[in-house]
Enzyme design. Structure first.
Site, PDB file in Angstrom:
ATOM      1  N   PHE A 101    -100.777 -95.771  28.372  1.00 44.56           N
ATOM      2  CA  PHE A 101    -100.624 -94.525  27.644  1.00 44.56           C
ATOM      3  C   PHE A 101     -99.289 -93.863  27.933  1.00 44.56           C
ATOM      4  O   PHE A 101     -99.099 -92.685  27.712  1.00 44.56           O
ATOM      5  CB  PHE A 101    -101.806 -93.598  27.922  1.00 44.56           C
ATOM      6  CG  PHE A 101    -103.054 -94.116  27.298  1.00 44.56           C
ATOM      7  CD1 PHE A 101    -103.261 -93.975  25.943  1.00 44.56           C
ATOM      8  CD2 PHE A 101    -103.981 -94.811  28.047  1.00 44.56           C
ATOM      9  CE1 PHE A 101    -104.387 -94.491  25.348  1.00 44.56           C
ATOM     10  CE2 PHE A 101    -105.113 -95.325  27.460  1.00 44.56           C
ATOM     11  CZ  PHE A 101    -105.321 -95.165  26.103  1.00 44.56           C
TER      12      PHE A 101
ATOM     13  N   TRP B 129     -94.560 -80.483  25.653  1.00 49.94           N
ATOM     14  CA  TRP B 129     -95.512 -81.080  26.574  1.00 49.94           C
ATOM     15  C   TRP B 129     -94.956 -82.423  26.970  1.00 49.94           C
ATOM     16  O   TRP B 129     -94.769 -83.281  26.130  1.00 49.94           O
ATOM     17  CB  TRP B 129     -96.901 -81.246  25.925  1.00 49.94           C
ATOM     18  CG  TRP B 129     -97.865 -81.744  26.965  1.00 49.94           C
ATOM     19  CD1 TRP B 129     -98.151 -83.036  27.264  1.00 49.94           C
ATOM     20  CD2 TRP B 129     -98.622 -80.931  27.877  1.00 49.94           C
ATOM     21  NE1 TRP B 129     -99.026 -83.095  28.318  1.00 49.94           N
ATOM     22  CE2 TRP B 129     -99.330 -81.818  28.711  1.00 49.94           C
ATOM     23  CE3 TRP B 129     -98.751 -79.545  28.083  1.00 49.94           C
ATOM     24  CZ2 TRP B 129    -100.176 -81.367  29.731  1.00 49.94           C
ATOM     25  CZ3 TRP B 129     -99.590 -79.112  29.090  1.00 49.94           C
ATOM     26  CH2 TRP B 129    -100.289 -80.018  29.901  1.00 49.94           C
TER      27      TRP B 129
ATOM     28  N   HIS C  31    -107.646 -74.422  31.524  1.00 50.99           N
ATOM     29  CA  HIS C  31    -107.205 -75.715  31.002  1.00 50.99           C
ATOM     30  C   HIS C  31    -108.111 -76.784  31.621  1.00 50.99           C
ATOM     31  O   HIS C  31    -107.650 -77.681  32.331  1.00 50.99           O
ATOM     32  CB  HIS C  31    -105.725 -75.936  31.326  1.00 50.99           C
ATOM     33  CG  HIS C  31    -105.043 -76.942  30.432  1.00 50.99           C
ATOM     34  ND1 HIS C  31    -103.890 -76.698  29.734  1.00 50.99           N
ATOM     35  CD2 HIS C  31    -105.360 -78.232  30.119  1.00 50.99           C
ATOM     36  CE1 HIS C  31    -103.516 -77.765  29.047  1.00 50.99           C
ATOM     37  NE2 HIS C  31    -104.393 -78.722  29.270  1.00 50.99           N
TER      38      HIS C  31
ATOM     39  N   ARG D 180     -95.142 -72.488  30.594  1.00 48.95           N
ATOM     40  CA  ARG D 180     -96.582 -72.301  30.430  1.00 48.95           C
ATOM     41  C   ARG D 180     -97.313 -73.179  31.443  1.00 48.95           C
ATOM     42  O   ARG D 180     -97.092 -74.386  31.477  1.00 48.95           O
ATOM     43  CB  ARG D 180     -96.969 -72.711  29.001  1.00 48.95           C
ATOM     44  CG  ARG D 180     -98.447 -72.742  28.762  1.00 48.95           C
ATOM     45  CD  ARG D 180     -98.836 -73.156  27.339  1.00 48.95           C
ATOM     46  NE  ARG D 180    -100.272 -73.268  27.315  1.00 48.95           N
ATOM     47  CZ  ARG D 180    -100.955 -74.330  26.896  1.00 48.95           C
ATOM     48  NH1 ARG D 180    -100.343 -75.375  26.379  1.00 48.95           N
ATOM     49  NH2 ARG D 180    -102.265 -74.352  26.969  1.00 48.95           N
TER      50      ARG D 180
ATOM     51  N   ASN E 280    -101.470 -76.326  19.624  1.00 51.95           N
ATOM     52  CA  ASN E 280    -101.037 -77.591  20.209  1.00 51.95           C
ATOM     53  C   ASN E 280    -101.150 -78.636  19.111  1.00 51.95           C
ATOM     54  O   ASN E 280    -102.214 -78.815  18.516  1.00 51.95           O
ATOM     55  CB  ASN E 280    -101.933 -78.006  21.382  1.00 51.95           C
ATOM     56  CG  ASN E 280    -101.809 -77.053  22.570  1.00 51.95           C
ATOM     57  OD1 ASN E 280    -100.915 -76.198  22.585  1.00 51.95           O
ATOM     58  ND2 ASN E 280    -102.669 -77.208  23.543  1.00 51.95           N
TER      59      ASN E 280
ATOM     60  N   TYR F 217    -100.092 -82.655  17.819  1.00 50.46           N
ATOM     61  CA  TYR F 217     -99.575 -83.965  18.232  1.00 50.46           C
ATOM     62  C   TYR F 217     -99.410 -84.981  17.115  1.00 50.46           C
ATOM     63  O   TYR F 217     -98.513 -85.814  17.165  1.00 50.46           O
ATOM     64  CB  TYR F 217    -100.458 -84.560  19.338  1.00 50.46           C
ATOM     65  CG  TYR F 217    -100.242 -83.898  20.676  1.00 50.46           C
ATOM     66  CD1 TYR F 217     -99.195 -84.278  21.502  1.00 50.46           C
ATOM     67  CD2 TYR F 217    -101.059 -82.846  21.099  1.00 50.46           C
ATOM     68  CE1 TYR F 217     -98.964 -83.655  22.724  1.00 50.46           C
ATOM     69  CE2 TYR F 217    -100.844 -82.213  22.320  1.00 50.46           C
ATOM     70  CZ  TYR F 217     -99.790 -82.619  23.124  1.00 50.46           C
ATOM     71  OH  TYR F 217     -99.559 -81.999  24.320  1.00 50.46           O
TER      72      TYR F 217
ATOM     73  N   GLU G  67    -107.443 -75.357  23.991  1.00 52.66           N
ATOM     74  CA  GLU G  67    -108.105 -76.400  23.207  1.00 52.66           C
ATOM     75  C   GLU G  67    -109.626 -76.435  23.385  1.00 52.66           C
ATOM     76  O   GLU G  67    -110.189 -77.393  23.938  1.00 52.66           O
ATOM     77  CB  GLU G  67    -107.518 -77.766  23.550  1.00 52.66           C
ATOM     78  CG  GLU G  67    -106.018 -77.851  23.326  1.00 52.66           C
ATOM     79  CD  GLU G  67    -105.458 -79.263  23.512  1.00 52.66           C
ATOM     80  OE1 GLU G  67    -106.163 -80.135  24.032  1.00 52.66           O
ATOM     81  OE2 GLU G  67    -104.298 -79.487  23.112  1.00 52.66           O
TER      82      GLU G  67
ATOM     83  N   GLU H 205     -97.853 -76.643  22.678  1.00 52.52           N
ATOM     84  CA  GLU H 205     -97.689 -78.039  23.131  1.00 52.52           C
ATOM     85  C   GLU H 205     -97.282 -78.896  21.942  1.00 52.52           C
ATOM     86  O   GLU H 205     -97.857 -78.793  20.858  1.00 52.52           O
ATOM     87  CB  GLU H 205     -99.006 -78.649  23.645  1.00 52.52           C
ATOM     88  CG  GLU H 205     -99.432 -78.192  25.007  1.00 52.52           C
ATOM     89  CD  GLU H 205    -100.743 -78.851  25.462  1.00 52.52           C
ATOM     90  OE1 GLU H 205    -101.057 -79.988  25.036  1.00 52.52           O
ATOM     91  OE2 GLU H 205    -101.453 -78.206  26.242  1.00 52.52           O
TER      92      GLU H 205
HETATM   93  C1  PNW Z   1    -103.765 -82.042  25.206  1.00 52.89           C
HETATM   94  N1  PNW Z   1    -107.261 -85.249  20.880  1.00 52.89           N
HETATM   95  O1  PNW Z   1    -104.871 -82.874  25.239  1.00 52.89           O
HETATM   96  C2  PNW Z   1    -103.849 -81.237  26.482  1.00 52.89           C
HETATM   97  O2  PNW Z   1    -103.711 -79.855  26.329  1.00 52.89           O
HETATM   98  C3  PNW Z   1    -103.000 -81.772  27.574  1.00 52.89           C
HETATM   99  O3  PNW Z   1    -103.577 -81.418  28.802  1.00 52.89           O
HETATM  100  C4  PNW Z   1    -102.764 -83.251  27.400  1.00 52.89           C
HETATM  101  O4  PNW Z   1    -102.082 -83.836  28.476  1.00 52.89           O
HETATM  102  C5  PNW Z   1    -101.994 -83.450  26.113  1.00 52.89           C
HETATM  103  O5  PNW Z   1    -102.644 -82.828  25.026  1.00 52.89           O
HETATM  104  C6  PNW Z   1    -101.726 -84.912  25.748  1.00 52.89           C
HETATM  105  O6  PNW Z   1    -102.914 -85.604  25.564  1.00 52.89           O
HETATM  106  C7  PNW Z   1    -105.409 -83.474  24.114  1.00 52.89           C
HETATM  107  O7  PNW Z   1    -108.097 -86.137  21.030  1.00 52.89           O
HETATM  108  C8  PNW Z   1    -106.338 -84.480  24.319  1.00 52.89           C
HETATM  109  O8  PNW Z   1    -106.967 -84.876  19.713  1.00 52.89           O
HETATM  110  C9  PNW Z   1    -106.957 -85.071  23.254  1.00 52.89           C
HETATM  111  C10 PNW Z   1    -106.646 -84.652  21.967  1.00 52.89           C
HETATM  112  C11 PNW Z   1    -105.724 -83.654  21.756  1.00 52.89           C
HETATM  113  C12 PNW Z   1    -105.105 -83.057  22.834  1.00 52.89           C
END
Ligand code: PNW
Length: 460
Positions: free
Chosen positions: A430, A414, A120, A76, A295, A297, A166, A368
């Site tokens: 980070f 990711w 993106h 992707r 996505n 996390y 996102e 992701e």
């Molecule tokens: C995503 N949050 O970003 C993006 O799709 C990527 O480009 C990025 O590198 C990756 O996650 C890691 O950060 C985010 O604040 C940025 O919840 C911020 C948030 C979530 C996703």
């Protein structure tokens, strides 16, 4: 990890144009809002930018070889809008089209399915100047015209399309907290930006379905991001707060796409600050995604905060907390990635179940999931057992969700390359160990080899 996934399960990895390509002014490319944002002192850690990044623009063939050696079945990536349309609309830059054609052809030759994200976050800066970016009234039509250019040039070979990556991040971090480009701080504009992002998605899908889908035979959808929100206590107030937090995070963008309108909690709390859709727009939105792109996390606890919200994280993961009256927190027992995102695999499973229940069991792709850890290369290799543990945990959660009846179709790590992490630059803080731009991604990682084994064990 001995869990078997469905035979058709898609194993991939993901990147985005701004974060890896470099070649920021190569061969007729126009500037994007991120090119300009990074020029403003103090906007990114160490004032880093992506001018070179992973140099993928020049080294994509090496990167495709890397993917092939991992056994990836899908990749992707996103298209840099201003690389193929330097001013965002009008003229098409043939050199930009050529670049993506070469990349697509190299992927197909290597047996890797291309998945394209159309947006993106690197909006052509001309559109920010000329129409206020995502808060301008005409931006959705301009996006749809750009999408059409992509379908026309690449759709003969590309069968998987993601319109917007996102929308929540674009709206909240770009137009609310102002920590991402275009750096605007506002309490109302995120809802307007979000509205136009949704309309842009729907219009692009409409064009694809009417003009291309029957001939080209691909799928198109949107990818949204969401953390899990676990009620802090089992009080009715906290349970409702967690639900509300998920509605302000994910249902904000998924309800219009699956149900044709915003969630009632948002309409009620935001009143006139939330724009409304016409009947025609609702109809265009409803059913406008062939799959649910997610996505994911991390996880946080949510508590009712009718008496003053607090919490959130560096990135303001709570959105505009005062609109929701939700306080967020993490457990001291949870391990953290270097982004300070808690590692909570069971939150992933719960979120998948929540999506399946709310949206009538859609096909879900995790587009992701991943983690940042500070890694010092030893003898030219990275022993990243923390990352392996992370992936083992989250893939087990995905597997569990499948067992519970969730229609999981694929999973993208990711990220493929150590890349430019937006406002966090390449900073070690980070987790992105920046040795020399464009070099670190070539260091073999234990996790990459582990992922290759997972893919192999699944018989692919
Ligand atoms: C995503 N949050 O970003 C993006 O799709 C990527 O480009 C990025 O590198 C990756 O996650 C890691 O950060 C985010 O604040 C940025 O919840 C911020 C948030 C979530 C996703």
């Amino acid at each position: 990890m001995n869990k078997k996934f469905p035979d058709s399960f898609v194993w991939g990895s993901a990147t985005s144009s701004y974060q890896i390509e470099g070649g920021w002014n190569a061969a007729g490319k126009g500037p994007s809002i991120w090119d300009v944002f990074c020029m403003i002192p103090g906007k990114t850690q160490g004032n880093d930018n992506r001018n070179i990044a992973c140099d993928h623009y020049h080294r994509f063939r090496e990167d495709v070889a890397l993917m092939q050696s991992l056994g990836l079945k899908a990749y992707r990536f996103s298209i840099s809008w201003s690389r193929i349309m330097p001013a965002g609309r009008g003229d098409v830059n043939q050199a930009g089209i050529d670049f993506y054609n070469q990349l697509i052809d190299a992927l197909l030759k290597a047996g890797i399915e291309p998945w394209i994200t159309l947006y993106h976050w690197d909006l052509p800066v001309a559109l920010q100047f000329e129409m206020d970016g995502w808060i301008g009234d005409d931006i959705s039509d301009v996006f749809a015209a750009y999408a059409e250019v992509c379908f026309r040039h690449f759709g003969d070979r590309v069968k998987n399309w993601i319109t917007i990556n996102e929308a929540w991040v674009v709206a909240i971090l770009g137009y609310g907290h102002g920590v991402f480009a275009p750096g605007i701080k506002s309490k109302d504009l995120p809802y307007r930006a979000g509205h136009n992002l949704l309309k842009a998605h729907a219009k692009a899908v409409d064009i694809y379905r009417k003009q291309y889908q029957t001939v080209q035979g691909g799928k198109i959808g949107i990818t949204n991001n969401c953390d899990w929100r676990e009620p802090l206590t089992d009080s009715a107030a906290d349970v409702a707060a967690a639900e509300r937090a998920l509605e302000f995070f994910l249902a904000w963008f998924a309800d219009p796409v699956y149900k044709g309108d915003y969630p009632a909690s948002m309409k009620q709390r935001l009143g006139d600050r939330l724009p409304s859709f016409s009947e025609e727009e609702k109809q265009l939105l409803r059913g406008s995604s062939d799959f649910f792109g997610l996505n994911h996390y991390t996880t946080m606890y949510a508590a009712d905060a009718t008496h003053g919200a607090e919490g959130g994280s560096v990135y303001g993961n709570g959105g505009l907390s005062e609109d929701q009256d939700v306080s967020l927190s993490v457990s001291p027992d949870w391990e953290m990635t270097d982004m300070q995102w808690a590692i909570v695999p069971w939150g992933c499973c719960k979120l998948l179940e929540w999506i399946a229940a709310r949206y009538d069991n859609p096909l879900i792709y995790i587009t992701e999931n991943g983690c940042a850890f500070d890694q010092t290369p030893i003898d030219g290799q990275v022993d990243d057992r923390d990352r392996i543990a992370f992936f083992e945990g989250y893939l087990a959660a995905v597997h569990e969700a499948i067992g519970l009846g969730v229609d999981m179709k694929g999973y993208f790590i990711w990220s493929l390359l150590d890349n430019f992490e937006w406002a966090s630059g390449y900073s070690k803080k980070f987790g992105i160990t920046h040795v020399e731009e464009g070099s670190l991604n070539r260091i073999p990682k234990a996790s990459a080899l582990w992922y290759r084994d997972v893919i192999r064990k699944n018989g692919l």
